[in-house]
Scaffold this motif. Structure first.
Motif, PDB file in Angstrom:
ATOM      1  N   ASP A  24      20.838 -18.171  20.001  1.00 44.66           N
ATOM      2  CA  ASP A  24      21.543 -18.356  21.264  1.00 44.66           C
ATOM      3  C   ASP A  24      21.525 -17.072  22.097  1.00 44.66           C
ATOM      4  OD1 ASP A  24      22.960 -20.022  23.041  1.00 44.66           O
ATOM      5  OD2 ASP A  24      24.865 -19.134  22.402  1.00 44.66           O
ATOM      6  N   SER A  27      17.912 -16.441  23.372  1.00 43.83           N
ATOM      7  CA  SER A  27      17.557 -17.338  24.470  1.00 43.83           C
ATOM      8  C   SER A  27      18.226 -16.929  25.777  1.00 43.83           C
ATOM      9  CB  SER A  27      17.948 -18.771  24.108  1.00 43.83           C
ATOM     10  OG  SER A  27      17.606 -19.648  25.141  1.00 43.83           O
ATOM     11  N   LYS A  28      19.522 -16.661  25.744  1.00 48.46           N
ATOM     12  CA  LYS A  28      20.249 -16.270  26.957  1.00 48.46           C
ATOM     13  C   LYS A  28      19.712 -14.959  27.533  1.00 48.46           C
ATOM     14  CE  LYS A  28      24.604 -18.541  25.869  1.00 48.46           C
ATOM     15  NZ  LYS A  28      26.006 -18.359  25.496  1.00 48.46           N
TER      16      LYS A  28
END
Length: 83
Positions: A24, A27-28
């Motif tokens: 996560d 990806s961000k």
């Protein structure tokens, strides 16, 4: 110059997060970096920085290869700044 240094630091973090499995965060961070730096005229070798970021984000070649790409790009960008 600051763009290269900021991206270098982000990519060091991304390398660590890839190896830790924090998908996560990876990806961000890469989505933000692609928007901020993908269109800039940075090259690592003959490859545009946007393509490097895309290869890292898509895990082309696997997680370890993506972590290696992130760390390599980080070191090269830092050396271009003179750090």
């Amino acid at each position: 110059m600051n763009d290269r240094l900021n991206l270098s630091v982000d990519l060091k973090r991304v390398c660590s997060w890839i190896l830790q499995g924090s998908d996560d965060l990876v990806s961000k961070t890469l989505e933000r970096d692609i928007k901020m730096y993908g269109g800039l005229d940075f090259k690592i070798g003959k490859v545009e920085i946007g393509e490097w970021l895309w290869l890292i984000k898509k895990s082309v070649g696997g997680r370890e290869r993506s972590a290696e790409r992130a760390l390599t790009a980080s070191v090269i960008l830092a050396s271009q700044v003179g750090v």
